[in-house]
Design a protein around this motif. Structure first.
Motif, PDB file in Angstrom:
ATOM      1  N   PRO A 101      -3.582   0.432  19.524  1.00 35.22           N
ATOM      2  CA  PRO A 101      -4.959   0.865  19.322  1.00 35.22           C
ATOM      3  C   PRO A 101      -5.478   1.670  20.501  1.00 35.22           C
ATOM      4  CG  PRO A 101      -4.804  -1.537  19.526  1.00 35.22           C
ATOM      5  CD  PRO A 101      -3.441  -0.992  19.680  1.00 35.22           C
ATOM      6  N   PRO A 102      -6.548   2.416  20.338  1.00 32.14           N
ATOM      7  CA  PRO A 102      -7.355   2.459  19.131  1.00 32.14           C
ATOM      8  C   PRO A 102      -6.920   3.522  18.124  1.00 32.14           C
ATOM      9  CG  PRO A 102      -8.494   3.636  20.848  1.00 32.14           C
ATOM     10  CD  PRO A 102      -7.205   3.113  21.450  1.00 32.14           C
ATOM     11  N   ASP A 103      -6.240   4.554  18.568  1.00 28.08           N
ATOM     12  CA  ASP A 103      -5.952   5.649  17.648  1.00 28.08           C
ATOM     13  C   ASP A 103      -4.468   5.941  17.451  1.00 28.08           C
ATOM     14  OD1 ASP A 103      -8.648   6.223  17.035  1.00 28.08           O
ATOM     15  OD2 ASP A 103      -8.853   7.153  18.997  1.00 28.08           O
ATOM     16  N   GLY A 104      -3.623   5.052  17.888  1.00 26.39           N
ATOM     17  CA  GLY A 104      -2.193   5.270  17.702  1.00 26.39           C
ATOM     18  C   GLY A 104      -1.797   5.134  16.247  1.00 26.39           C
ATOM     19  N   ALA A 105      -0.742   5.802  15.875  1.00 23.98           N
ATOM     20  CA  ALA A 105      -0.259   5.718  14.504  1.00 23.98           C
ATOM     21  C   ALA A 105       0.362   4.349  14.256  1.00 23.98           C
ATOM     22  CB  ALA A 105       0.775   6.807  14.246  1.00 23.98           C
ATOM     23  N   ILE A 106       0.325   3.925  13.013  1.00 23.12           N
ATOM     24  CA  ILE A 106       0.983   2.691  12.582  1.00 23.12           C
ATOM     25  C   ILE A 106       2.384   3.102  12.136  1.00 23.12           C
ATOM     26  CG2 ILE A 106       0.912   0.747  10.993  1.00 23.12           C
ATOM     27  CD1 ILE A 106      -2.161   1.463  10.672  1.00 23.12           C
ATOM     28  N   GLU A 107       3.394   2.429  12.678  1.00 13.27           N
ATOM     29  CA  GLU A 107       4.783   2.784  12.377  1.00 13.27           C
ATOM     30  C   GLU A 107       5.585   1.526  12.079  1.00 13.27           C
ATOM     31  OE1 GLU A 107       5.940   4.859  15.919  1.00 13.27           O
ATOM     32  OE2 GLU A 107       4.939   6.704  15.265  1.00 13.27           O
ATOM     33  N   PRO A 108       6.699   1.667  11.366  1.00 13.63           N
ATOM     34  CA  PRO A 108       7.546   0.501  11.107  1.00 13.63           C
ATOM     35  C   PRO A 108       8.074  -0.086  12.418  1.00 13.63           C
ATOM     36  CG  PRO A 108       8.174   2.328   9.691  1.00 13.63           C
ATOM     37  CD  PRO A 108       7.200   2.870  10.695  1.00 13.63           C
ATOM     38  N   GLY A 109       8.123  -1.411  12.474  1.00 15.57           N
ATOM     39  CA  GLY A 109       8.677  -2.106  13.632  1.00 15.57           C
ATOM     40  C   GLY A 109      10.091  -2.591  13.341  1.00 15.57           C
ATOM     41  N   PRO A 110      10.688  -3.294  14.292  1.00 17.52           N
ATOM     42  CA  PRO A 110      12.068  -3.738  14.137  1.00 17.52           C
ATOM     43  C   PRO A 110      12.322  -4.630  12.912  1.00 17.52           C
ATOM     44  CG  PRO A 110      11.348  -4.027  16.409  1.00 17.52           C
ATOM     45  CD  PRO A 110      10.145  -3.603  15.612  1.00 17.52           C
ATOM     46  N   ASN A 111      11.335  -5.419  12.476  1.00 20.83           N
ATOM     47  CA  ASN A 111      11.522  -6.300  11.322  1.00 20.83           C
ATOM     48  C   ASN A 111      10.997  -5.710  10.007  1.00 20.83           C
ATOM     49  OD1 ASN A 111      12.817  -8.304  12.775  1.00 20.83           O
ATOM     50  ND2 ASN A 111      10.916  -9.362  13.269  1.00 20.83           N
ATOM     51  N   PHE A 112      10.621  -4.453  10.023  1.00 21.34           N
ATOM     52  CA  PHE A 112      10.103  -3.813   8.806  1.00 21.34           C
ATOM     53  C   PHE A 112      11.100  -3.894   7.655  1.00 21.34           C
ATOM     54  CE2 PHE A 112       9.506  -0.074   6.086  1.00 21.34           C
ATOM     55  CZ  PHE A 112       8.190  -0.245   5.714  1.00 21.34           C
ATOM     56  N   ASP A 113      12.378  -3.725   7.949  1.00 17.73           N
ATOM     57  CA  ASP A 113      13.400  -3.731   6.899  1.00 17.73           C
ATOM     58  C   ASP A 113      13.483  -5.067   6.156  1.00 17.73           C
ATOM     59  OD1 ASP A 113      14.025  -1.121   7.496  1.00 17.73           O
ATOM     60  OD2 ASP A 113      15.763  -1.636   8.736  1.00 17.73           O
ATOM     61  N   ASP A 114      13.015  -6.153   6.773  1.00 21.07           N
ATOM     62  CA  ASP A 114      13.019  -7.451   6.096  1.00 21.07           C
ATOM     63  C   ASP A 114      12.021  -7.490   4.940  1.00 21.07           C
ATOM     64  OD1 ASP A 114      14.896  -8.293   7.932  1.00 21.07           O
ATOM     65  OD2 ASP A 114      13.528  -9.591   9.043  1.00 21.07           O
ATOM     66  N   LEU A 115      10.969  -6.677   5.014  1.00 18.46           N
ATOM     67  CA  LEU A 115       9.927  -6.678   3.974  1.00 18.46           C
ATOM     68  C   LEU A 115      10.018  -5.488   3.030  1.00 18.46           C
ATOM     69  CD1 LEU A 115       6.805  -7.733   6.070  1.00 18.46           C
ATOM     70  CD2 LEU A 115       8.225  -9.160   4.623  1.00 18.46           C
ATOM     71  N   GLU A 116      10.587  -4.408   3.475  1.00 13.91           N
ATOM     72  CA  GLU A 116      10.580  -3.176   2.685  1.00 13.91           C
ATOM     73  C   GLU A 116      11.106  -3.341   1.258  1.00 13.91           C
ATOM     74  OE1 GLU A 116      11.405   1.549   3.268  1.00 13.91           O
ATOM     75  OE2 GLU A 116      12.746   0.158   4.284  1.00 13.91           O
ATOM     76  N   PRO A 117      12.173  -4.114   1.014  1.00 12.19           N
ATOM     77  CA  PRO A 117      12.658  -4.236  -0.369  1.00 12.19           C
ATOM     78  C   PRO A 117      11.651  -4.872  -1.336  1.00 12.19           C
ATOM     79  CG  PRO A 117      14.298  -5.072   1.167  1.00 12.19           C
ATOM     80  CD  PRO A 117      13.050  -4.813   1.953  1.00 12.19           C
ATOM     81  N   PHE A 118      10.642  -5.551  -0.786  1.00 12.12           N
ATOM     82  CA  PHE A 118       9.700  -6.287  -1.627  1.00 12.12           C
ATOM     83  C   PHE A 118       8.387  -5.565  -1.879  1.00 12.12           C
ATOM     84  CE2 PHE A 118      12.302  -9.331   0.733  1.00 12.12           C
ATOM     85  CZ  PHE A 118      12.967  -9.923  -0.337  1.00 12.12           C
ATOM     86  N   VAL A 119       8.178  -4.415  -1.256  1.00 12.54           N
ATOM     87  CA  VAL A 119       6.913  -3.716  -1.444  1.00 12.54           C
ATOM     88  C   VAL A 119       7.025  -2.720  -2.596  1.00 12.54           C
ATOM     89  CG1 VAL A 119       6.164  -4.041   0.930  1.00 12.54           C
ATOM     90  CG2 VAL A 119       7.382  -1.974   0.326  1.00 12.54           C
ATOM     91  N   ALA A 120       5.926  -2.603  -3.320  1.00 15.45           N
ATOM     92  CA  ALA A 120       5.891  -1.697  -4.463  1.00 15.45           C
ATOM     93  C   ALA A 120       5.838  -0.251  -3.990  1.00 15.45           C
ATOM     94  CB  ALA A 120       4.666  -1.999  -5.315  1.00 15.45           C
ATOM     95  N   PRO A 121       6.465   0.650  -4.720  1.00 15.16           N
ATOM     96  CA  PRO A 121       6.357   2.059  -4.349  1.00 15.16           C
ATOM     97  C   PRO A 121       4.907   2.540  -4.485  1.00 15.16           C
ATOM     98  CG  PRO A 121       7.645   1.785  -6.361  1.00 15.16           C
ATOM     99  CD  PRO A 121       7.248   0.407  -5.891  1.00 15.16           C
ATOM    100  N   LEU A 122       4.596   3.592  -3.760  1.00 13.32           N
ATOM    101  CA  LEU A 122       3.253   4.161  -3.835  1.00 13.32           C
ATOM    102  C   LEU A 122       2.967   4.683  -5.234  1.00 13.32           C
ATOM    103  CD1 LEU A 122       3.070   6.192  -0.529  1.00 13.32           C
ATOM    104  CD2 LEU A 122       1.866   4.096  -1.064  1.00 13.32           C
ATOM    105  N   ASP A 123       1.748   4.535  -5.660  1.00 12.26           N
ATOM    106  CA  ASP A 123       1.317   5.046  -6.953  1.00 12.26           C
ATOM    107  C   ASP A 123       0.821   6.477  -6.756  1.00 12.26           C
ATOM    108  OD1 ASP A 123       0.101   5.700  -9.338  1.00 12.26           O
ATOM    109  OD2 ASP A 123      -1.098   3.867  -9.448  1.00 12.26           O
ATOM    110  N   PRO A 124       1.560   7.466  -7.274  1.00 17.53           N
ATOM    111  CA  PRO A 124       1.159   8.859  -7.047  1.00 17.53           C
ATOM    112  C   PRO A 124      -0.228   9.195  -7.596  1.00 17.53           C
ATOM    113  CG  PRO A 124       3.189   8.730  -8.336  1.00 17.53           C
ATOM    114  CD  PRO A 124       2.743   7.325  -8.058  1.00 17.53           C
ATOM    115  N   ALA A 125      -0.690   8.459  -8.584  1.00 19.96           N
ATOM    116  CA  ALA A 125      -2.018   8.733  -9.140  1.00 19.96           C
ATOM    117  C   ALA A 125      -3.115   8.411  -8.133  1.00 19.96           C
ATOM    118  CB  ALA A 125      -2.227   7.911 -10.412  1.00 19.96           C
ATOM    119  N   ILE A 126      -2.852   7.473  -7.233  1.00 18.87           N
ATOM    120  CA  ILE A 126      -3.846   7.072  -6.248  1.00 18.87           C
ATOM    121  C   ILE A 126      -3.661   7.844  -4.953  1.00 18.87           C
ATOM    122  CG2 ILE A 126      -4.646   5.147  -4.819  1.00 18.87           C
ATOM    123  CD1 ILE A 126      -4.114   3.332  -7.190  1.00 18.87           C
ATOM    124  N   GLU A 127      -2.464   8.181  -4.628  1.00 21.88           N
ATOM    125  CA  GLU A 127      -2.170   8.858  -3.369  1.00 21.88           C
ATOM    126  C   GLU A 127      -2.556  10.304  -3.477  1.00 21.88           C
ATOM    127  OE1 GLU A 127      -1.595   6.809  -0.881  1.00 21.88           O
ATOM    128  OE2 GLU A 127      -1.651   5.359  -2.448  1.00 21.88           O
TER     129      GLU A 127
END
Length: 112
Positions: free
Chosen positions: A86-112
């Motif tokens: 913070p306060p204005d740094g970008a949010i980026e994947p961390g070392p354990n991101f790969d443990d959660l990535e398979p479980f997240v839904a893909p982005l909905d192009p209609a909303i993005e």
């Protein structure tokens, strides 16, 4: 200091994914790899409202950013799932991101 430097246990994965806001942030990171906090907040607010980012009010985006900074980002950084300076740094994947990535839904192009 990280809680689980090498991997996340199943209960921690379930706990971190129990929030729709955190899950959507992780979806954003899966697709974009890096996202500014204001953009992340607007994307989350849009998904919660089922609308476009452009249609999200400034008040709704501010509320989402406050929630991100005070609730969601601390939990995700504690478990090394994301990196954020913070306060204005970008949010980026961390070392354990790969443990959660398979479980997240893909982005909905209609909303993005």
């Amino acid at each position: 200091m990280s809680v689980h430097p090498d991997t996340l246990d199943r209960q921690t994965v379930y706990d971190l994914l129990s929030s729709a806001s955190r899950e959507h942030l992780l979806s954003c990171l899966s697709a974009l790899e890096s996202v500014p906090p204001d953009d992340a907040a607007r994307r989350i607010a849009a998904r919660e409202r089922g609308t476009s980012r452009a249609a999200v009010s400034d008040d709704a985006a501010t509320a989402a950013r406050i929630s991100l900074e005070h609730a969601h980002l601390p939990r995700l950084t504690q478990h090394d799932v994301v990196e954020y300076r913070p306060p204005d740094g970008a949010i980026e994947p961390g070392p354990n991101f790969d443990d959660l990535e398979p479980f997240v839904a893909p982005l909905d192009p209609a909303i993005e």
